[in-house]
Design an enzyme around this catalytic site. Structure first.
Site, short mmCIF file in Angstrom:
data_model
loop_
_atom_site.label_atom_id
_atom_site.label_comp_id
_atom_site.label_asym_id
_atom_site.label_seq_id
_atom_site.Cartn_x
_atom_site.Cartn_y
_atom_site.Cartn_z
CE LYS A 22 -1.75 1.57 4.03
NZ LYS A 22 -1.49 2.97 4.35
CG ASN A 23 2.21 2.72 3.53
OD1 ASN A 23 1.07 3.06 3.19
ND2 ASN A 23 2.56 2.47 4.78
NE ARG A 92 -1.82 11.86 8.51
CZ ARG A 92 -1.22 12.89 8.01
NH1 ARG A 92 -1.73 13.51 7.18
NH2 ARG A 92 -0.08 13.32 8.29
CB CYS A 116 -5.21 10.36 11.46
SG CYS A 116 -3.66 9.63 11.90
NE ARG A 121 0.67 10.45 10.52
CZ ARG A 121 0.05 9.47 9.84
NH1 ARG A 121 -1.09 9.01 10.30
NH2 ARG A 121 0.57 8.98 8.73
CG ASP A 304 3.21 1.23 9.67
OD1 ASP A 304 3.54 1.47 8.51
OD2 ASP A 304 2.82 2.10 10.46
CB VAL A 326 7.42 6.44 14.86
CG1 VAL A 326 7.07 7.14 13.56
CG2 VAL A 326 8.70 5.63 14.71
NE ARG A 396 -7.32 4.53 5.42
CZ ARG A 396 -6.84 5.71 5.81
NH1 ARG A 396 -7.29 6.26 6.93
NH2 ARG A 396 -5.94 6.33 5.12
C1 EPZ Z 1 4.30 6.87 6.60
O1 EPZ Z 1 3.53 7.90 7.17
C2 EPZ Z 1 3.35 5.69 6.41
N1 EPZ Z 1 2.27 6.07 5.49
C3 EPZ Z 1 2.78 5.27 7.76
O2 EPZ Z 1 1.97 4.12 7.55
C4 EPZ Z 1 3.93 4.90 8.69
O3 EPZ Z 1 3.42 4.57 9.96
C5 EPZ Z 1 4.91 6.07 8.80
O4 EPZ Z 1 5.36 6.46 7.48
C6 EPZ Z 1 6.14 5.74 9.64
O5 EPZ Z 1 6.80 4.65 9.08
C7 EPZ Z 1 2.53 6.08 4.16
O6 EPZ Z 1 3.62 5.79 3.70
C8 EPZ Z 1 1.37 6.45 3.26
P1 EPZ Z 1 6.37 10.17 8.80
P2 EPZ Z 1 4.15 9.39 7.25
O7 EPZ Z 1 6.26 11.45 8.05
O8 EPZ Z 1 5.04 9.65 6.09
C9 EPZ Z 1 6.57 13.44 12.22
C10 EPZ Z 1 0.09 2.79 7.76
O9 EPZ Z 1 -0.32 2.20 8.75
N2 EPZ Z 1 6.51 14.43 11.13
O10 EPZ Z 1 7.56 9.30 8.57
O11 EPZ Z 1 3.03 10.33 7.51
C11 EPZ Z 1 5.26 12.68 12.35
O12 EPZ Z 1 4.35 13.39 13.16
C12 EPZ Z 1 0.57 4.21 7.84
O13 EPZ Z 1 0.21 2.27 6.61
C13 EPZ Z 1 6.61 15.78 11.44
O14 EPZ Z 1 6.74 16.17 12.59
O15 EPZ Z 1 5.06 9.29 8.55
C14 EPZ Z 1 5.69 11.38 12.99
O16 EPZ Z 1 5.78 11.58 14.39
C15 EPZ Z 1 0.25 4.79 9.21
N3 EPZ Z 1 6.55 16.69 10.42
C16 EPZ Z 1 7.10 11.17 12.42
O17 EPZ Z 1 7.52 12.43 11.89
C17 EPZ Z 1 6.40 16.30 9.10
O18 EPZ Z 1 6.37 17.18 8.21
C18 EPZ Z 1 7.17 10.14 11.29
O19 EPZ Z 1 6.20 10.51 10.35
C19 EPZ Z 1 6.31 14.93 8.82
C20 EPZ Z 1 6.36 14.01 9.84
#
Ligand code: EPZ
Length: 417
Positions: A22-23, A92, A116, A121, A304, A326, A396
């Site tokens: 998916k990702n 998102r 969410c 996020r 995840d 995370v 999803r």
């Molecule tokens: C991706 O989300 C995945 N989604 C998530 O999978 C996964 O849990 C996550 O990466 C971590 O591995 C997709 O790829 C579509 P991040 P993402 O930006 O990119 C903070 C699932 O279950 N952050 O790596 O949104 C954020 O708040 C989903 O399939 C900022 O502060 O995750 C978090 O604490 C859930 N500012 C941390 O970084 C930003 O601009 C990691 O988030 C961006 C992120």
């Protein structure tokens, strides 16, 4: 809303076909925006989130044809540069349209995704990166309005290795003028997949899988065909299912090299896991052992898979400390597992699980994608019947989960509400 009814106790034995990731699929659909040529994707999973991204692209006037696990996407022209609230709100990851739109149309209007269940996020790191590349960003009426006459390569130092942030910036930089260096880039296999895909389109990205990406902007990108990698989180979920039900599963198509941290942790918990026939064999013969875990960016233990491991630890006999580093609020499954008799105490970013060796079936509610998976797993191993509501969360990210589980012996039914 559909419910899942599970009668626990069956050992899962047989084979499970792991679907496309998916990702990885989500950003690849968006990357199709980077060219006017047709893009062919294979091994596309049948998931609600994929339907959402198809709707989003069609909404922008992009041609999307889907035949089973194959998709043809062609962004010959764009009717709009807008990603509306009603679509972004449901997924998102729609924010991934920002980078390609800036690169392609030099403008984008994307609704702020909002938070969410697992956290606020924020997307500040995405926006800071686009500004570093020369974009002007305005936030008005809940929308991000980004404009960039020209994107110019630069060095972007990410404070956090954001997965979709790295993907978004990589897509924008691919068509920027000059070279972009992304420091502290995310190293997830899905990020590597997006980089490989862009290189297949004629892009010039090096350092994929390391913390430093070097992206040489090119004048244009061309169409290509691509087979999407298997979903490592789906595979990890079925691995845990095999352990919790004392079963024996062959996960067809799963790639062990994407799952080293998960495999190490599950072996520590007593499972036997090895590669077999182009897949992964997973079983358990002795007791489930209590293990500690701490989620980290790749290649650490994936956030995840945190909820799924926690469900498994309820069936061990000992203390397990699971720390979520995370996301700030990814323990929504704890209260539901406690309804099934689990003994879990949350202390800040850690959950302390006192394994009781069993759980009892109960009515529970899914709150987010991976929490719903952990409730299914708990129901499969619990005594009695578990009824899970709001199962649309599961749809999803898991393709035909009840069918795949029934095929290996689970007593699970989806009940249309
Ligand atoms: C991706 O989300 C995945 N989604 C998530 O999978 C996964 O849990 C996550 O990466 C971590 O591995 C997709 O790829 C579509 P991040 P993402 O930006 O990119 C903070 C699932 O279950 N952050 O790596 O949104 C954020 O708040 C989903 O399939 C900022 O502060 O995750 C978090 O604490 C859930 N500012 C941390 O970084 C930003 O601009 C990691 O988030 C961006 C992120």
């Amino acid at each position: 809303m559909d419910k899942m009814i599970i009668r626990g106790g069956a050992r899962l034995i047989g084979e499970v076909q792991i679907g496309g990731a998916k990702n990885a699929a989500l950003p690849l659909f968006m990357a199709a925006l980077l060219t006017r040529d047709p893009i062919r994707l294979r091994n596309v999973p049948a998931l609600r989130d994929i339907n959402t991204v198809e709707k989003l692209l069609r909404n922008m006037g992009i041609r999307v044809e889907r035949k089973g696990a194959e998709a043809l996407v062609q962004a010959e022209s764009l009717d709009t540069i807008e990603a509306p609230y009603d679509l972004v709100r449901t997924m998102r990851a729609s924010i991934l349209v920002l980078g390609p739109l800036l690169a392609r149309a030099h403008e984008a209007k994307v609704s702020l995704p909002g938070g969410c269940a697992i956290g606020t996020r924020p997307i500040n790191l995405h926006l800071d990166g686009f500004q570093a590349l020369g974009a002007e960003i305005e936030l008005e009426h809940g929308y991000i309005h980004a404009r960039a006459e020209k994107l110019v390569g630069t060095t972007i130092d990410l404070p956090l290795p954001t997965v979709t942030g790295t993907e978004n910036l990589m897509m924008a930089a691919a068509l920027a003028e000059g070279t972009t260096v992304i420091e502290n880039a995310a190293r997830e296999p899905e990020v590597v997949e997006v980089g490989n895909f862009i290189n297949r389109m004629g892009g010039r990205i090096s350092g994929l899988g390391t913390k430093t990406l070097v992206i040489e902007g090119v004048g244009a990108l061309h169409g290509t065909e691509y087979t999407i990698m298997p979903d490592r989180v789906e595979a990890a979920t079925y691995m845990v299912a095999a352990g919790m039900t004392r079963g024996n599963l062959l996960l067809r198509g799963a790639r062990a090299e994407h799952l080293t941290a998960v495999i190490d942790k599950l072996r520590e918990a007593g499972m036997e896991i090895h590669q077999e026939n182009g897949g992964i064999r997973c079983l358990i013969t002795g007791p489930i052992k209590s293990v500690d875990a701490k989620t980290l960016p790749y290649p650490g233990f994936p956030t995840d898979v945190q909820a799924q491991l926690m469900a498994m630890m309820c069936f061990a006999n000992g203390l397990s400390v699971i720390s979520e580093t995370v996301f700030e609020n990814r323990f929504m499954h704890v209260s539901e597992l406690k309804r099934m008799g689990a003994d879990i105490q949350v202390e800040g970013h850690s959950a302390i699980v006192r394994g009781l060796g069993e759980l009892s079936g109960a009515p529970v509610m899914a709150t987010d994608l991976r929490a719903s998976a952990s409730l299914v797993l708990a129901g499969l191993a619990a005594n009695g019947t578990t009824e899970i509501s709001r199962i649309y969360h599961l749809d999803r990210g898991y393709e035909r989960m009840e069918e795949k589980l029934r095929a290996v012996g689970a007593d699970i039914q989806r009940v249309k509400a």
